[in-house]
Design an enzyme around this catalytic site. Structure first.
Site, PDB file in Angstrom:
ATOM      1  N   PRO A 126       0.818  -1.226   0.000  1.00  0.00           N
ATOM      2  CA  PRO A 126       0.000   0.000   0.000  1.00  0.00           C
ATOM      3  C   PRO A 126       0.851   1.276   0.000  1.00  0.00           C
ATOM      4  CG  PRO A 126      -0.732  -1.522   1.721  1.00  0.00           C
ATOM      5  CD  PRO A 126       0.556  -2.050   1.186  1.00  0.00           C
ATOM      6  N   GLU A 159       0.663  -7.646   8.639  1.00  0.00           N
ATOM      7  CA  GLU A 159       0.533  -6.201   8.827  1.00  0.00           C
ATOM      8  C   GLU A 159       1.603  -5.445   8.035  1.00  0.00           C
ATOM      9  OE1 GLU A 159      -2.289  -5.364  10.080  1.00  0.00           O
ATOM     10  OE2 GLU A 159      -1.697  -3.279   9.867  1.00  0.00           O
ATOM     11  N   ARG A 192      -0.315  -8.997 -21.317  1.00  0.00           N
ATOM     12  CA  ARG A 192      -1.069  -8.625 -22.519  1.00  0.00           C
ATOM     13  C   ARG A 192      -0.314  -7.633 -23.397  1.00  0.00           C
ATOM     14  NH1 ARG A 192      -6.132  -7.981 -22.041  1.00  0.00           N
ATOM     15  NH2 ARG A 192      -6.372  -6.085 -23.227  1.00  0.00           N
ATOM     16  N   ASP A 220      -5.531   0.281 -28.326  1.00  0.00           N
ATOM     17  CA  ASP A 220      -5.212   1.659 -28.673  1.00  0.00           C
ATOM     18  C   ASP A 220      -6.166   2.651 -28.028  1.00  0.00           C
ATOM     19  OD1 ASP A 220      -3.256   0.547 -30.160  1.00  0.00           O
ATOM     20  OD2 ASP A 220      -4.240   0.835 -32.094  1.00  0.00           O
TER      21      ASP A 220
HETATM   22  C1  9D3 Z   1      -5.628  -2.811   7.748  1.00  0.00           C
HETATM   23  C2  9D3 Z   1      -4.165  -2.936   7.729  1.00  0.00           C
HETATM   24  N1  9D3 Z   1      -3.536  -1.640   7.448  1.00  0.00           N
HETATM   25  C3  9D3 Z   1      -3.399  -0.852   8.683  1.00  0.00           C
HETATM   26  C4  9D3 Z   1      -3.215   0.587   8.387  1.00  0.00           C
HETATM   27  C5  9D3 Z   1      -2.224  -1.793   6.810  1.00  0.00           C
HETATM   28  C6  9D3 Z   1      -2.159  -2.788   5.718  1.00  0.00           C
HETATM   29  C7  9D3 Z   1      -1.224  -3.809   5.760  1.00  0.00           C
HETATM   30  C8  9D3 Z   1      -1.140  -4.731   4.746  1.00  0.00           C
HETATM   31  C9  9D3 Z   1      -3.002  -2.719   4.611  1.00  0.00           C
HETATM   32  C10 9D3 Z   1      -2.922  -3.666   3.592  1.00  0.00           C
HETATM   33  C11 9D3 Z   1      -1.991  -4.668   3.655  1.00  0.00           C
HETATM   34  C12 9D3 Z   1      -1.888  -5.667   2.572  1.00  0.00           C
HETATM   35  N2  9D3 Z   1      -1.945  -5.027   1.258  1.00  0.00           N
HETATM   36  C13 9D3 Z   1      -1.110  -5.300   0.262  1.00  0.00           C
HETATM   37  O1  9D3 Z   1      -0.235  -6.132   0.425  1.00  0.00           O
HETATM   38  C14 9D3 Z   1      -1.204  -4.566  -0.974  1.00  0.00           C
HETATM   39  C15 9D3 Z   1      -2.138  -3.578  -1.420  1.00  0.00           C
HETATM   40  C16 9D3 Z   1      -3.281  -3.003  -0.810  1.00  0.00           C
HETATM   41  O2  9D3 Z   1      -3.706  -3.310   0.322  1.00  0.00           O
HETATM   42  N3  9D3 Z   1      -3.954  -2.042  -1.500  1.00  0.00           N
HETATM   43  C17 9D3 Z   1      -3.609  -1.648  -2.747  1.00  0.00           C
HETATM   44  N4  9D3 Z   1      -2.547  -2.164  -3.353  1.00  0.00           N
HETATM   45  C18 9D3 Z   1      -1.836  -3.115  -2.685  1.00  0.00           C
HETATM   46  S1  9D3 Z   1      -0.462  -3.847  -3.275  1.00  0.00           S
HETATM   47  C19 9D3 Z   1      -0.253  -4.777  -1.939  1.00  0.00           C
END
Ligand code: 9D3
Length: 245
Positions: free
Chosen positions: A89, A116, A154, A169
């Site tokens: 994230p 986490e 793709r 395109d």
């Molecule tokens: C509810 C947990 N969050 C507390 C603030 C932190 C959190 C930790 C781990 C939120 C998501 C994750 C796991 N997410 C991913 O590994 C992830 C992800 C995503 O959650 N949203 C958008 N793209 C991606 S890419 C990897």
């Protein structure tokens, strides 16, 4: 191209990779996938891949050593110089430009996190880039990794047929697609727009472009605001907005 995924749920990635565009790319020998599981690189009897966060707090953290060893195993089985990309994230938001850049590489290693978070030192020492799919919460990086693999696959030459390649395109121009209709001519009392039945290809193309421009302006103003609209495009947009009320 060769893509490695480092994940504690390798079966998840393997399953999805059998279908659709990714499956076809693999069958044609245009893409090969490798999965490495940090759990296979543990040295304790419980095969521990996660541990409690220093400083306290909820959730668990992906441990450094098993993940680092899985990445090294992936690197040993990949072309030289492949970037390690972590799905997280905290990453830059993935887009079509990034997909195009990756499609030009010999290979890449995708690290899918769980829990986490990931020990920060792994990101510092082993990861070249972090990528996010956007501002929503997933439970881990695997589904994001599969989205990246699909978008990249793709773009590999020979994966799509000529029709599908040409259809790409429309998004390349940076706009949303126009509406689509198929038989029957009337559904739920609603007719197909008459222009699409006219056989007048120039009028049809103009109508479609107007719809694409108008819908992009209304639904995704961010896509349109940086476009320098010429007189014709401005006229089409005005027409669209007047027709929509
Ligand atoms: C509810 C947990 N969050 C507390 C603030 C932190 C959190 C930790 C781990 C939120 C998501 C994750 C796991 N997410 C991913 O590994 C992830 C992800 C995503 O959650 N949203 C958008 N793209 C991606 S890419 C990897």
């Amino acid at each position: 191209m060769r893509i490695a995924v480092v994940s504690i749920f390798p079966e998840m990635v393997g399953q999805v990779a059998e279908y659709g565009v990714i499956g076809r790319a693999k069958e044609r020998g245009l893409l090969s996938l490798l999965c490495e599981n940090p759990r296979d690189y543990t040295s304790d009897v419980h095969r521990t891949v996660d541990d409690r966060p220093y400083g306290g707090g909820p959730g668990m953290v992906l441990k450094y050593e098993p993940a680092a060893r899985a990445i090294h195993a992936a690197k040993a089985d990949m072309p030289e110089g492949c970037p390690v990309v972590c799905l997280s994230p905290q990453g830059k938001v993935f887009d079509q430009d990034t997909a195009r850049r990756y499609a030009g590489l010999q290979g890449m290693i995708l690290l899918a996190g769980r829990y986490e978070g990931i020990d920060e030192r792994l990101l510092e020492n082993e990861v070249d880039e972090e990528l996010s799919l956007g501002d929503f919460v997933l439970s881990g990086g695997e589904i994001a990794a599969m989205a990246v693999i699909d978008a990249v696959a793709r773009l590999l030459p020979g994966v799509l047929g000529d029709d599908e390649s040409a259809a790409q395109d429309s998004f390349m121009e940076g706009l949303l697609d126009h509406p689509h209709y198929t038989r029957p001519e009337i559904v739920a009392g609603q007719r197909v727009p008459a222009v699409l039945l006219s056989g007048d290809h120039a009028r049809i193309a103009r109508w479609r472009y107007k719809q694409a421009l108008g819908r992009s302006f209304v639904r995704r103003p961010d896509l349109v605001k940086d476009l320098k609209l010429d007189r014709e495009q401005q006229k089409l947009l005005d027409e669209f907005l007047k027709e929509q009320g």
